[in-house]
Design an enzyme around this catalytic site. Structure first.
Site, PDB file in Angstrom:
ATOM      1  N   ASN A 450      84.300  51.939 -56.360  1.00  0.00           N
ATOM      2  CA  ASN A 450      83.720  52.543 -55.163  1.00  0.00           C
ATOM      3  C   ASN A 450      84.037  54.032 -55.122  1.00  0.00           C
ATOM      4  OD1 ASN A 450      82.600  52.338 -52.248  1.00  0.00           O
ATOM      5  ND2 ASN A 450      84.554  53.389 -51.988  1.00  0.00           N
ATOM      6  N   GLU A 451      83.005  54.834 -55.022  1.00  0.00           N
ATOM      7  CA  GLU A 451      83.089  56.284 -54.838  1.00  0.00           C
ATOM      8  C   GLU A 451      84.055  56.962 -55.809  1.00  0.00           C
ATOM      9  OE1 GLU A 451      83.866  57.116 -50.728  1.00  0.00           O
ATOM     10  OE2 GLU A 451      81.837  56.590 -50.111  1.00  0.00           O
ATOM     11  N   PRO A 452      83.932  56.693 -57.113  1.00  0.00           N
ATOM     12  CA  PRO A 452      84.750  57.423 -58.081  1.00  0.00           C
ATOM     13  C   PRO A 452      84.210  58.837 -58.274  1.00  0.00           C
ATOM     14  CG  PRO A 452      83.163  56.075 -59.228  1.00  0.00           C
ATOM     15  CD  PRO A 452      82.970  55.783 -57.761  1.00  0.00           C
ATOM     16  N   VAL A 482      79.607  51.713 -56.765  1.00  0.00           N
ATOM     17  CA  VAL A 482      79.089  52.365 -55.567  1.00  0.00           C
ATOM     18  C   VAL A 482      79.388  53.851 -55.657  1.00  0.00           C
ATOM     19  CG1 VAL A 482      79.236  52.484 -53.061  1.00  0.00           C
ATOM     20  CG2 VAL A 482      79.346  50.263 -54.225  1.00  0.00           C
TER      21      VAL A 482
END
Length: 652
Positions: A450-452, A482
């Site tokens: 998520n959101e790297p 994501v």
């Protein structure tokens, strides 16, 4: 590793990272009772002690595991499952970083300790973050990662001598480093005019509280010494015939027979087979459909497996029953298909989070959440931002709630977190996650992160390897992560099957200006799809709201602002879902705890429900929308109307 001023890694570390994990082997079937298996839950009160020594190593130096924990010093009663942070009135414990110690004495049935044909296993469903386990003072296992189960065969320890009990000691360290999942850093405050000597804080790049402890059930269970170790099931459909492909692994004997029976919900045998692998054909099969998509959603068959094995101690039998949902999943350039029909995700993001218990598993809370999901008309959620409890997945299978199953890969923002060491650990976590959840029909897609910082140069190789590995583990499901990066800079999205985008227009920028949302959201969708020609899910959107705050015209943090922001998003979502947008997941289902900061008023308030599960105004807005979407996208006309007349509450 983060290093302190003396050049050695933070004093919490020496015992934490002593061994690397080998590639995983073997199964992780959910413990169940059967004709051949027993289980004993160890939930309840455990003895607990935090190691407040300066170097956090006193417990190891004094070998607290060698004798009852109470003899080492003062202990607390600690409920399991639960986070330890919010249980006591000691403020030091709430933000504690380092080693904590748990202990429980378990009385064992006599047969477990005397029958050498019985295998006794200790299973820990979740210990955040790194755990070391002893039984009667003997080291039995270690595990890195706070969200997935691990086990140890303790038969030899409990089947020697006259003892009918065993003392279980678990040391847990919640320290996060750049190479853990999720990652973090230890920051030493070296200005002695402001901070005591050795003062440090745990920094993270994710927006939820780093709760720690034994978060899920701890139990003992038995199998015969020759036993069913793992079962893998994949399904397909050929016209009206359901196809169930199975593979079964056995441990403890090379001479065995396997019988397989597939039963319908009425208990009738609809197909049978023999051997370690094969295909069962089910004429006129009932398919597993998502909630509100079909008049008979979430249909589950039962795969009954019987093992008969020859051992040196004589013949042994083992029995295991696996719920099976027959369904298919596919992705096109513009659609997400379940059983060949277009599926639109209308759901939520969640957290395992509640008052007092933190991330501790709680059946009452779980059932309440599922009742709220069904009241809301939600058909899906993402396990943001880590794998949830196995019992959650089981209820999703039973109720038809579709799951995007996400790894703990949240907060991967520093360059160090894209290192080979980080990648290797991430690959192992995906192996554990797929191994645990592969047979759940509700799981339709894996999310690896998520959101790297997927715009960094290292991200291209990292996500190519990570997504490729996950697809190799499970070719039957699409894989995503994501993103919150821009479409022209993201180096990981080329490898995903579905684009999942988080955006917070008129919240984290253009504060208060809801009039720009429609333009910005439409532009976002158009640019992503033009660049990649893949279906898109709006995987997060929302606004923070404190219940009872009202402002008209709407102002930020008021209930009116949250409603107005959602309505602006919905205008564009309604346009684009007719093209290539295949889902929308609100952030968040309920308010949740975060670290303290001037930006957070006792946690994140973006929930449509409070942390106590009371609805804000936006919950009713979203309910009206989701039931409307369900009626528009259902497969059979009677699917929704049979359960919701006039959009009223219903009982299933």
């Amino acid at each position: 590793m983060v290093r302190g001023p003396a050049g050695a890694w933070a004093v919490l570390g020496p015992l934490l990272w002593g061994c690397g994990l080998a590639l995983l082997q073997g199964g992780m079937l959910y413990p169940q009772e059967s004709r051949s298996r027993e289980r004993k839950e160890l939930n309840g009160l455990w003895s607990f002690r935090a190691d407040f020594s300066d170097n956090r190593r006193q417990g190891f130096e004094q070998q607290w595991y060698r004798k009852p924990l109470r003899e080492s010093g003062p202990t607390l009663d600690m409920p399991v499952p639960s986070s330890f942070n919010d249980i006591s009135q000691d403020g030091r414990l709430r933000s504690f970083i380092g080693w904590v110690w748990y202990e429980r004495e378990a009385i064992l049935p006599q047969r477990w300790t005397q029958d050498l044909g019985t295998r006794v296993v200790l299973r820990i469903s979740s210990a955040h973050y790194y755990a070391i386990v002893w039984v009667n003072g003997v080291h039995v296992t270690e595990h890195e990662g706070g969200h997935l189960p691990f086990e140890a065969d303790i038969s030899k320890l409990v089947q020697t001598g006259p003892l009918s009990s065993c003392r279980i000691t678990i040391a847990i360290n919640n320290t996060l480093s750049p190479h853990t999942l999720p990652p973090g850093t230890i920051l030493y405050k070296t200005d002695t005019s402001k901070y005591p000597k050795g003062y440090f804080v745990q920094n993270t790049n994710f927006d939820f509280f780093n709760y720690a402890g034994l978060h899920r059930p701890v139990l003992l269970y038995t199998t015969p010494t020759a036993y069913i170790d793992d079962i893998t099931v994949t399904t397909d459909v050929d016209q009206d015939t359901g196809l169930v492909n199975y593979q079964i692994f056995v441990q403890g004997s090379d001479h065995f027979q396997l019988e397989v029976h597939l039963l319908d919900e009425e208990g009738r045998v609809v197909a049978k087979g023999t051997g370690g692998q094969g295909q069962l054909q089910v004429p006129s099969a009932h398919l597993w459909w998502p909630y509100l998509m079909h008049e008979r959603p979430a249909y589950l068959y039962s795969l009954e497996v019987k093992l008969t094995a020859q051992t040196s101690a004589g013949p042994l039998s083992d029995f295991y029953t696996l719920p099976v949902g027959i369904r298919t999943v596919a992705v096109t350039e513009r659609q997400f298909l379940i059983n060949g029909k277009p599926f639109y995700f209308h759901g939520v993001n969640k957290h395992e989070d509640a008052d007092i218990r933190g991330k501790g598993f709680d059946w009452s809370l779980l059932v309440k959440d599922f009742n709220l999901l069904r009241w809301l008309g939600a058909n899906a959620f993402r396990t943001s931002h880590y794998p949830y409890a196995e019992e959650v997945m089981q209820l999703c299978d039973r109720y038809g709630i579709v799951v995007i199953d996400e790894s703990p890969g949240v907060g991967i923002v520093l360059a160090q977190s894209f290192s080979n060491a980080s990648l290797q650990h991430h690959l192992e976590v995906m192996e554990e996650m797929v191994r645990r959840d592969k047979n759940h029909p509700a799981v339709v897609m894996w999310s690896v992160a998520n959101e790297p910082s997927s715009f960094l140069e290292q991200a291209a190789y990292y996500f190519k390897m990570l997504i490729g590995h996950t697809k190799a583990l499970d070719p039957s499901r699409p894989v995503t992560f994501v993103t919150s990066s821009s479409y022209e800079k993201d180096l990981g999205v080329p490898y995903v099957d579905v684009i999942c985008v988080n955006s917070y227009y008129s919240w984290y920028h253009d504060y208060g200006h809801m009039e720009v949302i429609q333009l910005q959201l439409a532009t976002q969708f158009e640019r992503w799809h033009e660049a990649y020609q893949k279906p898109i899910i709006q995987s997060e959107y929302g606004a923070e709201t404190i219940i009872g705050f009202h402002e008209d015209p709407p102002l930020m943090f008021s209930e009116e602002y949250q409603k107005g922001l959602l309505q602006q998003y919905h205008v564009i979502l309604d346009q684009k879902r007719k093209e290539y947008v295949v889902g929308e997941l609100i952030w968040n289902f309920a308010d949740f705890m975060t670290d303290q900061s001037p930006q957070r008023a006792i946690g994140n308030r973006k929930g449509i429900f409070t942390r106590q599960r009371q609805p804000k105004s936006a919950a009713f807005l979203l309910r009206e929308r989701y039931w409307k979407l369900a009626n528009e996208t259902r497969y059979l006309q009677s699917a929704v109307m049979s359960q919701c007349v006039g959009n009223s509450p219903f009982t299933v």
